[in-house]
Motif scaffolding. Structure first.
Motif, PDB file in Angstrom:
ATOM      1  N   PRO A   1       0.839  -1.201   0.000  1.00  0.00           N
ATOM      2  CA  PRO A   1       0.000   0.000   0.000  1.00  0.00           C
ATOM      3  C   PRO A   1       0.873   1.251   0.000  1.00  0.00           C
ATOM      4  O   PRO A   1       1.500   1.598   0.998  1.00  0.00           O
ATOM      5  N   GLN A   2       0.927   1.946  -1.136  1.00  0.00           N
ATOM      6  CA  GLN A   2       1.864   3.055  -1.294  1.00  0.00           C
ATOM      7  C   GLN A   2       1.253   4.426  -1.058  1.00  0.00           C
ATOM      8  O   GLN A   2       1.977   5.374  -0.768  1.00  0.00           O
ATOM      9  N   GLY A   3      -0.053   4.580  -1.210  1.00  0.00           N
ATOM     10  CA  GLY A   3      -0.695   5.868  -1.002  1.00  0.00           C
ATOM     11  C   GLY A   3      -2.011   5.681  -0.278  1.00  0.00           C
ATOM     12  O   GLY A   3      -2.708   4.679  -0.480  1.00  0.00           O
ATOM     13  N   ILE A   4      -2.369   6.648   0.585  1.00  0.00           N
ATOM     14  CA  ILE A   4      -3.592   6.560   1.389  1.00  0.00           C
ATOM     15  C   ILE A   4      -4.276   7.922   1.388  1.00  0.00           C
ATOM     16  O   ILE A   4      -3.619   8.963   1.499  1.00  0.00           O
ATOM     17  N   ALA A   5      -5.595   7.917   1.243  1.00  0.00           N
ATOM     18  CA  ALA A   5      -6.386   9.146   1.361  1.00  0.00           C
ATOM     19  C   ALA A   5      -7.697   8.808   2.058  1.00  0.00           C
ATOM     20  O   ALA A   5      -8.193   7.675   1.960  1.00  0.00           O
ATOM     21  N   VAL A   6      -8.256   9.783   2.761  1.00  0.00           N
ATOM     22  CA  VAL A   6      -9.536   9.600   3.448  1.00  0.00           C
ATOM     23  C   VAL A   6     -10.488  10.664   2.923  1.00  0.00           C
ATOM     24  O   VAL A   6     -10.170  11.856   2.919  1.00  0.00           O
ATOM     25  N   ASP A   7     -11.672  10.240   2.450  1.00  0.00           N
ATOM     26  CA  ASP A   7     -12.605  11.200   1.872  1.00  0.00           C
ATOM     27  C   ASP A   7     -13.480  11.847   2.937  1.00  0.00           C
ATOM     28  O   ASP A   7     -13.363  11.559   4.143  1.00  0.00           O
TER      29      ASP A   7
ATOM     30  N   GLN B   1     -16.472  11.423   3.665  1.00  0.00           N
ATOM     31  CA  GLN B   1     -17.402  10.501   4.312  1.00  0.00           C
ATOM     32  C   GLN B   1     -16.702   9.532   5.264  1.00  0.00           C
ATOM     33  O   GLN B   1     -17.361   8.692   5.884  1.00  0.00           O
ATOM     34  N   GLY B   2     -15.393   9.636   5.359  1.00  0.00           N
ATOM     35  CA  GLY B   2     -14.642   8.734   6.230  1.00  0.00           C
ATOM     36  C   GLY B   2     -14.215   7.445   5.580  1.00  0.00           C
ATOM     37  O   GLY B   2     -13.679   6.559   6.254  1.00  0.00           O
ATOM     38  N   ASN B   3     -14.428   7.310   4.257  1.00  0.00           N
ATOM     39  CA  ASN B   3     -13.931   6.133   3.544  1.00  0.00           C
ATOM     40  C   ASN B   3     -12.418   6.259   3.340  1.00  0.00           C
ATOM     41  O   ASN B   3     -11.899   7.356   3.107  1.00  0.00           O
ATOM     42  N   THR B   4     -11.723   5.128   3.392  1.00  0.00           N
ATOM     43  CA  THR B   4     -10.277   5.104   3.207  1.00  0.00           C
ATOM     44  C   THR B   4      -9.958   4.541   1.837  1.00  0.00           C
ATOM     45  O   THR B   4     -10.425   3.455   1.475  1.00  0.00           O
ATOM     46  N   LEU B   5      -9.168   5.292   1.060  1.00  0.00           N
ATOM     47  CA  LEU B   5      -8.763   4.871  -0.279  1.00  0.00           C
ATOM     48  C   LEU B   5      -7.272   4.553  -0.249  1.00  0.00           C
ATOM     49  O   LEU B   5      -6.466   5.350   0.250  1.00  0.00           O
ATOM     50  N   ILE B   6      -6.904   3.383  -0.778  1.00  0.00           N
ATOM     51  CA  ILE B   6      -5.533   2.899  -0.682  1.00  0.00           C
ATOM     52  C   ILE B   6      -5.035   2.490  -2.060  1.00  0.00           C
ATOM     53  O   ILE B   6      -5.642   1.648  -2.729  1.00  0.00           O
ATOM     54  N   ALA B   7      -3.931   3.110  -2.502  1.00  0.00           N
ATOM     55  CA  ALA B   7      -3.295   2.720  -3.758  1.00  0.00           C
ATOM     56  C   ALA B   7      -2.620   1.368  -3.569  1.00  0.00           C
ATOM     57  O   ALA B   7      -1.748   1.225  -2.716  1.00  0.00           O
ATOM     58  N   ASN B   8      -3.028   0.405  -4.380  1.00  0.00           N
ATOM     59  CA  ASN B   8      -2.676  -0.987  -4.109  1.00  0.00           C
ATOM     60  C   ASN B   8      -1.818  -1.599  -5.203  1.00  0.00           C
ATOM     61  O   ASN B   8      -2.294  -1.921  -6.285  1.00  0.00           O
ATOM     62  N   GLY B   9      -0.534  -1.747  -4.932  1.00  0.00           N
ATOM     63  CA  GLY B   9       0.358  -2.636  -5.650  1.00  0.00           C
ATOM     64  C   GLY B   9       0.527  -2.462  -7.141  1.00  0.00           C
ATOM     65  O   GLY B   9      -0.052  -1.593  -7.778  1.00  0.00           O
TER      66      GLY B   9
ATOM     67  N   VAL C   1      -1.764   9.351  -3.525  1.00  0.00           N
ATOM     68  CA  VAL C   1      -3.175   9.597  -3.795  1.00  0.00           C
ATOM     69  C   VAL C   1      -3.714  10.580  -2.752  1.00  0.00           C
ATOM     70  O   VAL C   1      -3.378  10.491  -1.569  1.00  0.00           O
ATOM     71  N   ASP C   2      -4.516  11.563  -3.204  1.00  0.00           N
ATOM     72  CA  ASP C   2      -5.119  12.501  -2.257  1.00  0.00           C
ATOM     73  C   ASP C   2      -6.224  13.289  -2.943  1.00  0.00           C
ATOM     74  O   ASP C   2      -6.292  13.369  -4.177  1.00  0.00           O
ATOM     75  N   PHE C   3      -7.088  13.903  -2.106  1.00  0.00           N
ATOM     76  CA  PHE C   3      -8.205  14.708  -2.577  1.00  0.00           C
ATOM     77  C   PHE C   3      -7.836  16.189  -2.547  1.00  0.00           C
ATOM     78  O   PHE C   3      -7.260  16.675  -1.573  1.00  0.00           O
ATOM     79  N   ASN C   4      -8.220  16.901  -3.608  1.00  0.00           N
ATOM     80  CA  ASN C   4      -8.050  18.341  -3.654  1.00  0.00           C
ATOM     81  C   ASN C   4      -9.101  18.976  -2.742  1.00  0.00           C
ATOM     82  O   ASN C   4     -10.301  18.800  -2.967  1.00  0.00           O
ATOM     83  N   PRO C   5      -8.706  19.710  -1.705  1.00  0.00           N
ATOM     84  CA  PRO C   5      -9.697  20.260  -0.768  1.00  0.00           C
ATOM     85  C   PRO C   5     -10.577  21.342  -1.380  1.00  0.00           C
ATOM     86  O   PRO C   5     -11.634  21.653  -0.826  1.00  0.00           O
ATOM     87  N   VAL C   6     -10.182  21.914  -2.519  1.00  0.00           N
ATOM     88  CA  VAL C   6     -10.976  22.959  -3.169  1.00  0.00           C
ATOM     89  C   VAL C   6     -11.998  22.354  -4.123  1.00  0.00           C
ATOM     90  O   VAL C   6     -13.185  22.697  -4.085  1.00  0.00           O
ATOM     91  N   THR C   7     -11.573  21.434  -4.981  1.00  0.00           N
ATOM     92  CA  THR C   7     -12.462  20.864  -5.994  1.00  0.00           C
ATOM     93  C   THR C   7     -13.091  19.541  -5.572  1.00  0.00           C
ATOM     94  O   THR C   7     -14.094  19.126  -6.147  1.00  0.00           O
ATOM     95  N   GLY C   8     -12.485  18.845  -4.611  1.00  0.00           N
ATOM     96  CA  GLY C   8     -12.956  17.524  -4.212  1.00  0.00           C
ATOM     97  C   GLY C   8     -12.473  16.408  -5.099  1.00  0.00           C
ATOM     98  O   GLY C   8     -12.771  15.236  -4.846  1.00  0.00           O
TER      99      GLY C   8
END
Length: 398
Positions: A49-55, A57-65, A111-118
């Motif tokens: 798991p190389q990248g992590i982001a949380v949206d 809604q509290g969902n966790t997104l993980i860049a996988n392999g 991986v990450d979310f843009n706080p302005v555009t989402g």
């Protein structure tokens, strides 16, 4: 898209503070909360798991392999997705698929979310680009195609590393082997470059790994991997501060990768080979650490995997708080998410006491240094092998 010329941001010739020592009373504490995912290659399982982001809604997104067959040929059906887990840790789906087409990946990383555009931005190593999706996971565009520096020297990792955003929604992406940070508008137009020189002087880098912009000051925090330090730059890219050195003591690093900054400007660093997270205040004073190396039944440290075979430590040690290298990170609402790099999971930590202001340390020494000018030509090598183990030569440390 070719490189935009004459966009390098100037660096001040003086005024760079180097942290000499970092003795500091502890204020922040980290405790284990839970784990997300499990090691393996099936739905809801993770490898590297190389990248992590949380949206929101509290969902966790993980860049996988990255899917690779035993003979080294691509197997796009393995990994190459951004896996999604709901707030309770249940697997609920994925974004993207393996391949070279629109919205596909050949090794997703940061991986990450843009706080302005989402919108969601994700590094795509072997396709040498950034993939952009809306908040629902719908593909929008790819950009920065071909801009990231290929593999160089004896390094195994290359391509886009950390991604972060300023208050205007501009996108900053680390170019690991380019020793620089590329700046883009939210729709992928390049508008700036920070750094670009290999070296140890202020503002120079040896492996731009994690990159994070402070929500408080707008300063840029960089995990300078092979220099075993963290560098702090002002919003224009001028170097302000560096701290850390090679080692395993408090305040030292063995190849820091992930980096996060909270709303009080505390700094969280994934100290990869030391298999821990270290916490510092905004001035680089050490506060606390969490984590220890995975061990086998005899109590011996578990080494990272070889370049061939499954990307897991053998044996696995899934004891809470034990890691086989710490990797990607994310901070959200008082929780720190840390990739357990070679154990196929993300450990979630509670961050407590972060509002406290630590007392100044009498052992803190600052020195003003001038910046040296050095130009190093990087030898570019053909991209080869999987990046999943990061650094082959470091296995000799075990």
């Amino acid at each position: 898209m070719g490189l935009v010329k004459n966009l390098s941001i100037g660096i001040l010739s003086t005024g760079f503070a180097v942290l000499a020592t970092a003795a500091q009373a502890k204020a922040v504490t980290l405790t284990y909360d839970r784990s997300i995912g499990s090691p393996g290659f099936g739905p809801g399982q993770l490898f590297v798991p190389q990248g992590i982001a949380v949206d929101s809604q509290g969902n966790t997104l993980i860049a996988n392999g990255r899917g690779v067959n035993p003979d080294g040929t691509p197997n796009y059906s393995l990994g190459n997705k951004i896996e999604i887990f709901n707030p309770s840790g249940q697997y609920i789906g994925a974004i993207g698929s393996g391949g070279t087409g629109p919205g596909q990946f050949d090794e997703p990383t940061t991986v990450d979310f843009n706080p302005v555009t989402g919108d969601l931005y994700a590094g795509d190593v072997y396709n040498n680009r950034i993939n952009q999706f809306d908040s629902q996971g719908n593909f929008i565009r790819s950009f920065a195609n071909g801009l990231f520096t290929p593999r160089v020297n004896d390094r195994i990792f290359f391509g886009p590393s950390g991604v972060t955003f300023d208050k205007a929604g501009n996108v900053y992406v680390g170019d690991f082997n380019g020793e620089r940070i590329l700046k883009f508008t939210s729709d992928g137009q390049q508008i700036g470059v920070i750094g670009g020189t290999l070296g140890t002087a202020p503002g120079q880098f040896q492996g731009v790994a994690g990159v994070r912009i402070s929500p408080v000051s707008g300063n840029i925090f960089v995990a300078d991997q092979y220099n075993n330090r963290v560098q702090v730059l002002d919003p224009n890219g001028n170097p302000l501060l560096a701290f850390g050195s090679a080692g395993s003591e408090a305040g030292q690093f063995l190849q820091p990768i992930g980096i996060e900054v909270d709303e009080y400007e505390n700094i969280y660093v994934a100290d990869s080979i030391n298999s821990r997270v270290q916490v510092f205040d905004k001035n680089g004073n050490f506060l606390t650490s969490f984590g220890e190396t995975a061990r086998d039944a005899s109590g011996n440290p578990v080494p990272p995997p070889a370049l061939t075979g499954p990307p897991f430590g053998n044996p696995l040690d899934l004891t809470p708080g034990r890691f086989n290298w710490t990797g990607g990170t994310s901070y959200k609402d008082g929780k720190l998410y840390v990739g357990d790099f070679f154990q196929g999971r993300v450990q979630v930590l509670n961050v407590e006491g972060r509002k406290q202001v630590p007392e100044p340390s009498s052992a803190l020494g600052l020195a003003l240094l001038g910046l040296g000018a050095a130009t190093v030509t990087l030898r570019k090598h053909r991209q080869q092998k999987s990046a999943f183990s990061f650094e082959k030569e470091l296995q000799n440390n075990y």
